[in-house]
Design a protein around this motif. Structure first.
Motif, PDB file in Angstrom:
ATOM      1  N   ARG A 158      -9.626 -26.793   5.470  1.00 57.39           N
ATOM      2  CA  ARG A 158     -11.243 -26.619   5.514  1.00 57.39           C
ATOM      3  C   ARG A 158     -11.525 -26.049   4.318  1.00 57.39           C
ATOM      4  O   ARG A 158     -10.895 -25.032   3.751  1.00 57.39           O
ATOM      5  CB  ARG A 158     -11.724 -26.066   6.991  1.00 57.39           C
ATOM      6  CG  ARG A 158     -11.035 -24.665   7.159  1.00 57.39           C
ATOM      7  CD  ARG A 158     -11.524 -24.037   8.124  1.00 57.39           C
ATOM      8  NE  ARG A 158     -10.897 -22.706   8.152  1.00 57.39           N
ATOM      9  CZ  ARG A 158     -10.808 -21.823   9.243  1.00 57.39           C
ATOM     10  NH1 ARG A 158     -11.321 -22.324  10.228  1.00 57.39           N
ATOM     11  NH2 ARG A 158     -10.089 -20.883   8.971  1.00 57.39           N
ATOM     12  N   LYS A 159     -12.874 -25.952   4.000  1.00 57.65           N
ATOM     13  CA  LYS A 159     -13.397 -25.151   2.850  1.00 57.65           C
ATOM     14  C   LYS A 159     -13.961 -23.736   3.500  1.00 57.65           C
ATOM     15  O   LYS A 159     -14.477 -23.893   4.729  1.00 57.65           O
ATOM     16  CB  LYS A 159     -14.649 -25.889   2.108  1.00 57.65           C
ATOM     17  CG  LYS A 159     -14.064 -27.107   1.628  1.00 57.65           C
ATOM     18  CD  LYS A 159     -13.361 -26.948   0.306  1.00 57.65           C
ATOM     19  CE  LYS A 159     -12.994 -28.169  -0.043  1.00 57.65           C
ATOM     20  NZ  LYS A 159     -11.687 -28.209  -1.160  1.00 57.65           N
ATOM     21  N   SER A 204      -7.415 -19.519  13.796  1.00 56.30           N
ATOM     22  CA  SER A 204      -7.376 -20.713  12.914  1.00 56.30           C
ATOM     23  C   SER A 204      -6.512 -20.421  11.535  1.00 56.30           C
ATOM     24  O   SER A 204      -6.140 -21.380  10.815  1.00 56.30           O
ATOM     25  CB  SER A 204      -8.796 -21.146  12.436  1.00 56.30           C
ATOM     26  OG  SER A 204      -9.394 -20.144  11.693  1.00 56.30           O
ATOM     27  N   ASN A 260      -6.194 -27.014  12.873  1.00 52.10           N
ATOM     28  CA  ASN A 260      -6.310 -28.270  12.066  1.00 52.10           C
ATOM     29  C   ASN A 260      -6.420 -29.464  13.051  1.00 52.10           C
ATOM     30  O   ASN A 260      -7.194 -30.480  12.890  1.00 52.10           O
ATOM     31  CB  ASN A 260      -5.274 -28.467  11.094  1.00 52.10           C
ATOM     32  CG  ASN A 260      -5.650 -29.536  10.026  1.00 52.10           C
ATOM     33  OD1 ASN A 260      -6.761 -30.175  10.065  1.00 52.10           O
ATOM     34  ND2 ASN A 260      -4.734 -29.826   9.350  1.00 52.10           N
ATOM     35  N   LEU A 306      -9.428 -29.699  14.985  1.00 49.54           N
ATOM     36  CA  LEU A 306     -10.545 -30.035  14.328  1.00 49.54           C
ATOM     37  C   LEU A 306     -10.756 -31.491  13.994  1.00 49.54           C
ATOM     38  O   LEU A 306     -11.734 -32.199  13.564  1.00 49.54           O
ATOM     39  CB  LEU A 306     -10.447 -29.245  12.761  1.00 49.54           C
ATOM     40  CG  LEU A 306     -11.550 -29.398  12.135  1.00 49.54           C
ATOM     41  CD1 LEU A 306     -13.034 -29.213  12.398  1.00 49.54           C
ATOM     42  CD2 LEU A 306     -11.472 -28.385  10.556  1.00 49.54           C
ATOM     43  N   ASP A 307      -9.572 -32.000  13.792  1.00 46.20           N
ATOM     44  CA  ASP A 307      -9.486 -33.469  13.319  1.00 46.20           C
ATOM     45  C   ASP A 307     -10.151 -34.216  14.333  1.00 46.20           C
ATOM     46  O   ASP A 307     -10.752 -35.298  14.169  1.00 46.20           O
ATOM     47  CB  ASP A 307      -7.822 -33.819  13.233  1.00 46.20           C
ATOM     48  CG  ASP A 307      -7.420 -33.716  11.714  1.00 46.20           C
ATOM     49  OD1 ASP A 307      -8.501 -33.588  10.819  1.00 46.20           O
ATOM     50  OD2 ASP A 307      -6.043 -33.746  11.455  1.00 46.20           O
ATOM     51  N   GLN A 321     -16.128 -23.657  10.950  1.00 49.11           N
ATOM     52  CA  GLN A 321     -14.861 -24.486  11.076  1.00 49.11           C
ATOM     53  C   GLN A 321     -15.123 -25.924  10.782  1.00 49.11           C
ATOM     54  O   GLN A 321     -14.609 -26.448   9.905  1.00 49.11           O
ATOM     55  CB  GLN A 321     -14.234 -24.283  12.678  1.00 49.11           C
ATOM     56  CG  GLN A 321     -13.297 -25.167  13.020  1.00 49.11           C
ATOM     57  CD  GLN A 321     -11.901 -24.831  12.627  1.00 49.11           C
ATOM     58  OE1 GLN A 321     -11.643 -24.089  11.738  1.00 49.11           O
ATOM     59  NE2 GLN A 321     -11.006 -25.522  13.223  1.00 49.11           N
ATOM     60  N   ASN A 381     -18.058 -27.545   9.375  1.00 49.94           N
ATOM     61  CA  ASN A 381     -18.410 -27.609   8.043  1.00 49.94           C
ATOM     62  C   ASN A 381     -17.538 -27.516   7.100  1.00 49.94           C
ATOM     63  O   ASN A 381     -17.456 -28.510   6.355  1.00 49.94           O
ATOM     64  CB  ASN A 381     -19.735 -26.606   7.870  1.00 49.94           C
ATOM     65  CG  ASN A 381     -20.550 -27.140   6.842  1.00 49.94           C
ATOM     66  OD1 ASN A 381     -20.592 -28.192   6.476  1.00 49.94           O
ATOM     67  ND2 ASN A 381     -21.133 -26.000   5.996  1.00 49.94           N
ATOM     68  N   GLY A 382     -16.669 -26.686   7.364  1.00 48.64           N
ATOM     69  CA  GLY A 382     -15.349 -26.534   6.289  1.00 48.64           C
ATOM     70  C   GLY A 382     -14.623 -27.698   6.531  1.00 48.64           C
ATOM     71  O   GLY A 382     -14.015 -28.199   5.391  1.00 48.64           O
ATOM     72  N   GLY A 383     -14.049 -28.184   7.388  1.00 52.20           N
ATOM     73  CA  GLY A 383     -13.492 -29.341   7.680  1.00 52.20           C
ATOM     74  C   GLY A 383     -14.221 -30.699   7.298  1.00 52.20           C
ATOM     75  O   GLY A 383     -13.547 -31.290   6.546  1.00 52.20           O
ATOM     76  N   HIS A 388     -13.973 -30.522   3.348  1.00 56.83           N
ATOM     77  CA  HIS A 388     -12.490 -30.710   3.069  1.00 56.83           C
ATOM     78  C   HIS A 388     -12.221 -32.189   3.067  1.00 56.83           C
ATOM     79  O   HIS A 388     -11.900 -32.662   2.087  1.00 56.83           O
ATOM     80  CB  HIS A 388     -11.553 -29.964   3.721  1.00 56.83           C
ATOM     81  CG  HIS A 388     -10.290 -30.117   3.501  1.00 56.83           C
ATOM     82  ND1 HIS A 388      -9.698 -29.242   2.530  1.00 56.83           N
ATOM     83  CD2 HIS A 388      -9.131 -30.924   3.911  1.00 56.83           C
ATOM     84  CE1 HIS A 388      -8.398 -29.386   2.415  1.00 56.83           C
ATOM     85  NE2 HIS A 388      -8.124 -30.844   3.145  1.00 56.83           N
ATOM     86  N   LYS A 389     -12.657 -32.929   3.906  1.00 57.27           N
ATOM     87  CA  LYS A 389     -12.484 -34.344   4.072  1.00 57.27           C
ATOM     88  C   LYS A 389     -13.557 -35.186   3.472  1.00 57.27           C
ATOM     89  O   LYS A 389     -13.402 -36.221   3.483  1.00 57.27           O
ATOM     90  CB  LYS A 389     -12.585 -34.685   5.605  1.00 57.27           C
ATOM     91  CG  LYS A 389     -11.142 -34.262   6.210  1.00 57.27           C
ATOM     92  CD  LYS A 389     -11.261 -34.891   7.744  1.00 57.27           C
ATOM     93  CE  LYS A 389      -9.971 -35.030   8.683  1.00 57.27           C
ATOM     94  NZ  LYS A 389      -8.950 -34.335   8.263  1.00 57.27           N
TER      95      LYS A 389
END
Lengths: 714, 157
Positions: A447-448, A650, A658, A661-662, A686, A688-690, A693-694
């Protein structure tokens, strides 16, 4: 193998992953169906009340049970330890000169490693529950309390059966494999000299046991051989059949989502048995202590002895779903497994696995015996953290930075000033993020990370003049670290809106951490300092309508954990109680004050319910959003399931985090929403970061910002 | 929904075949079918056999109570041959006089207590065939005991 390696191995196991994911989904649906028309809260309160008793009550039940069965010629043995129980059972087998014992499923026998003991004595226990038999042949132990072999595929079972029987086994034909088990185990019942079962209930009134099964193997194990041994923990005692039946009402529903299992069997002592010379069954009851009697007197841990072994705490645990019971637990699995490992096997055996609890509290709300499992885990984390120490870097950061608010402020403002070489603007949503975290291990790169805000919330609050707004109506706002240092805009959006409604917002003179990071990491001393820091910075509540929070985890801490940590400090305790009563999530405040809105624009919106909103503060903004947005609102599947954040969890358990989150992201994508609203800055960080990232173009907003940008007051 | 409908609904849910017959129809049914073990005291029908490792084809037993809440039949199985027959029959037939239907689990608490007050007692709740989902959570019947279960409800008793 260390715990991280074990986790990695399980996370990479695609079979396990698919089985557990499939089960998690289907279980939820069947459970809802099974409880349809029933009041779950009332039912579990009843079970909790039945099991709520002290040592003297349990001994009273035991003595009545004992008198009832001894009166008719049964034997009762009180085993202090697992080894005592194993030895007694081996002796009964030897006395009867039999090598074989058929066994129905008993978690208590797993607890004392009975099979292992008997095999060392040259005796042959045969597991007759299909799942247990598969594992016995494969030389493994259960990974789930009611579905022991959930980690196996049909192909793996076929191979195990082929190796054992020497027959050809069709690897696709499950019915065929079940028939093989039927044939081999049928033979076992008739050759065994002893049958052993556990007991779901030991009913004192008449000295009867109750057994809950689906396969009917406990019926055969207790019927065919001439001798019946019952291995049972003291906690399974109850007064009468009404109590037992009240537990039967919930056990199968919570275990597998069945209304009732195929068989529930009530057995009293000496039943007719033609294989015995006198035509009557010989029956032995082995009551196991192994720590139970001591913990019945413990103010907190006695709760764990209310467990009815349904396994539902594993079924709904997001972390269990990622790794299964061979990692998430030991002899017992799931949340209760973490606890019982500590109580029965000792804290050394539990110290690593306890850390795997993310703290989402789902188990506490699902337990049909009303056990607050997560609080027990949290308590045990503090115990082992103090005894064995925690990660030394974490400990240093907690002690020297987080527990010293002024130091934290100056360090983070230094960070905010010098982070610029590392930051960039994320293209899809224009947010400032860390472009590359130096030395970040690969598994943590899912994640970012948001950049630190250049100015803190407190600074901006004063700079923008919000401290000048006065009114008769006042609320107090506790920003918490995430809003203070990362997301001040969430706090400012709320203040702006409240001022517009004529409400004055006051904030602490300076920021301090609520202590949750230290509590979750098992670090009680620093947690206490953080809690005292926060309490001392919060104004007295008398003049305020509410204590508002935008982070439900901080809010939950004030409401619950602050009380535990101030119990020896009357002044602070009193303040904590008063503050705790005033804690209100922002959405609830808007609803309670009937502040009405209408939507601007036509974006489709969905909502993630933060764990601690629903399960610490008893609130979800879903109904509120749905009423404001009408058709533009779409429900998120598993909205109240954890996003996998859990603060430093995390990073400590990044692979589990992760994975959780997925799943959340899968559901968000499936909702087809353009905006995801939630009301916890941790969840925002979490999710937003994920999504960034994706590169999934869904905008994530805290409720306060969403209201600021997408709705208007009417 | 009547209590009988409730019972039928739950019984169907676990895959049972439910038949509603009058006493006369039941007697005709009895003549046609060939049971290896029979224990139906209301009609003085008894046929005793001790089921062994090979099992038996079928068994017909009368219940003591039926529970609407869960679709369960309650059978006092203290008699060893009755216990073996109900455990080892391929097909289990249960005769249920409609008057034996009670609404909740707790309604049979006194019955279990009474039947377990002496030297030995064995009261069975049966709700469907012997089942397992231990391999890949696929529901499979007949893992140890009966592969099929039929409930014959006598609507005039």
């Amino acid at each position: 193998m260390g715990i991280q390696d074990k986790i990695q191995e399980k996370v990479n196991d695609e079979i396990l992953h698919n089985n557990l994911k499939g089960f998690a989904t289907s279980y939820k649906a069947s459970k809802i169906n099974a409880y349809k028309g029933l009041d779950f809260e009332a039912l579990r309160t009843r079970v909790h009340d039945i099991k709520d008793r002290d040592l003297s009550k349990v001994m009273e039940q035991f003595n009545l049970f004992k008198a009832n069965v001894e009166k008719v010629g049964c034997k009762v043995f009180q085993a202090n330890t697992g080894e005592d129980a194993c030895k007694y059972i081996a002796d009964v087998m030897k006395k009867h000169n039999t090598k074989y014992m058929v066994k129905s499923k008993s978690m208590t026998s797993e607890e004392i490693l009975l099979n292992h003991y008997l095999e060392k004595e040259g005796l042959h226990p045969i597991e007759t529950d299909l799942g247990e038999w598969i594992l016995q042949l494969a030389n493994e132990h259960p990974s789930h309390m009611v579905m022991p072999a959930i980690h196996k595929t049909r192909q793996q079972v076929a191979k195990i059966f082929a190796d054992y029987t020497g027959e050809e086994v069709d690897p696709e034909d499950i019915t065929g494999m079940v028939l093989i088990a039927r044939r081999f185990l049928r033979e076992a019942y008739f050759k065994a000299g002893v049958g052993m079962t556990g007991a779901n209930f030991a009913v004192a009134k008449t000295g009867s046991i109750g057994l809950v099964t689906n396969e009917g193997n406990a019926r055969l194990s207790s019927t065919v051989p001439p001798v019946h041994i019952v291995l049972v923990g003291y906690e399974k005692l109850c007064d009468d059949f009404n109590q037992a039946l009240d537990i039967v009402r919930v056990l199968p529903k919570s275990a597998t989502g069945q209304i009732i299992t195929s068989y529930t069997t009530w057995i009293k002592g000496r039943v007719p048995s033609h294989k015995n010379e006198d035509g009557v069954k010989e029956t032995h009851y082995v009551f196991l202590d192994n720590g139970r009697l001591a913990f019945l007197e413990h103010p907190k841990f006695k709760e764990a002895l209310k467990c009815i072994r349904c396994g539902s705490c594993a079924n709904i645990c997001p972390a269990y779903e990622m790794v299964g019971g061979h990692v998430y637990g030991d002899r017992y699995i799931g949340s209760i497994g973490l606890i019982l490992t500590a109580l029965y096997q000792g804290d050394a055996a539990a110290k690593d696995i306890l850390k795997m609890c993310i703290g989402c509290r789902a188990c506490s709300f699902n337990c049909p015996a009303g056990i607050d499992l997560q609080s027990l885990i949290s308590e045990l984390k503090l115990v082992v953290g103090k005894k064995y120490g925690i990660n030394p870097i974490k400990e240093k950061v907690f002690k020297n930075v987080v527990a010293k608010p002024e130091k934290m402020k100056s360090l983070l403002s230094l960070g905010a000033s010098f982070q610029f070489p590392l930051t960039k603007t994320n293209k899809s949503n224009g947010e400032k993020i860390i472009s590359k975290v130096p030395l970040l291990p690969k598994e943590m790169d899912f994640r970012k990370f948001p950049a630190l805000s250049s100015k803190t919330f407190t600074k901006l609050f004063h700079k923008d003049g919000y401290d000048k707004f006065t009114s008769k109506r006042k609320v107090f706002f506790y920003p918490g670290c995430a809003i203070e240092y990362f997301y001040p805009e969430m706090g400012l959006a709320m203040v702006k809106l409240l001022n517009k409604s004529g409400i004055q917002v006051d904030i602490p003179k300076s920021a301090a951490c609520c202590g949750i990071p230290a509590i979750a990491s098992g670090n009680p001393d620093n947690a206490r300092t953080m809690i005292f820091n926060t309490l001392d910075r919060l104004n007295d509540v008398e003049q305020y309508e509410s204590l508002l929070v935008l982070c439900p985890t901080c809010g939950g801490a004030i409401k619950h954990e602050f009380l535990d940590f101030t119990s020896n400090d009357p002044d602070r305790y009193k303040k904590a109680v008063l503050l705790g009563d005033m804690v209100t999530p922002f959405g609830k405040f808007l609803e309670d004050n009937k502040i009405h809105f209408k939507v601007k624009g036509n974006k489709t919106v969905t909502y993630h319910t933060p764990c601690h909103d629903e399960r610490s503060l008893n609130y979800s903004a879903e109904a509120f959003l749905s009423s404001v947005l009408g058709k533009q609102f779409t429900h998120l599947t598993d909205t109240n399931v954890c996003c996998g954040f859990g603060g430093t969890y995390s990073l400590d358990f990044s692979t589990i985090s992760n994975g959780i989150l997925d799943k959340k992201i899968e559901n968000i994508v499936a909702s087809k929403a353009e905006i995801l609203v939630t009301d916890c800055p941790g969840c925002v960080m979490q999710i937003n970061g994920g999504l960034m990232h994706k590169k999934v173009p869904v905008k994530v907003l805290h409720l306060s910002e969403f209201i600021d940008k997408y709705v208007e007051q009417i | 929904m009547s209590e009988l409908d409730f019972f039928l609904d739950k019984s169907k849910l676990v895959g049972n075949d439910n038949q509603i017959l009058s006493s006369t129809e039941f007697l005709t049914f009895l003549e046609k079918e060939d049971f290896e073990y029979v224990n139906v005291p209301s009609f003085n029908q008894l046929k005793d056999v001790q089921a062994g490792e090979a099992g038996i084809k079928n068994a017909l037993v009368e219940l003591d109570y039926a529970i609407a809440e869960t679709g369960t039949v309650v059978i006092d199985s203290l008699n060893e041959n009755k216990r073996l027959a109900t455990c080892l029959a391929e097909k289990l037939f249960v005769v249920m006089p409609k008057s034996k239907l009670v609404s909740r689990l707790n309604d049979v608490a006194d019955f279990i207590e009474e039947r377990t007050s002496d030297m030995g007692g064995y009261v069975a709740f049966i709700t469907g065939a012997s089942r397992t989902a231990d391999i890949e959570r696929v529901l499979t019947v007949g893992v140890h005991g009966p592969k099929e279960m039929t409930v014959i409800i006598l609507n005039d008793l």
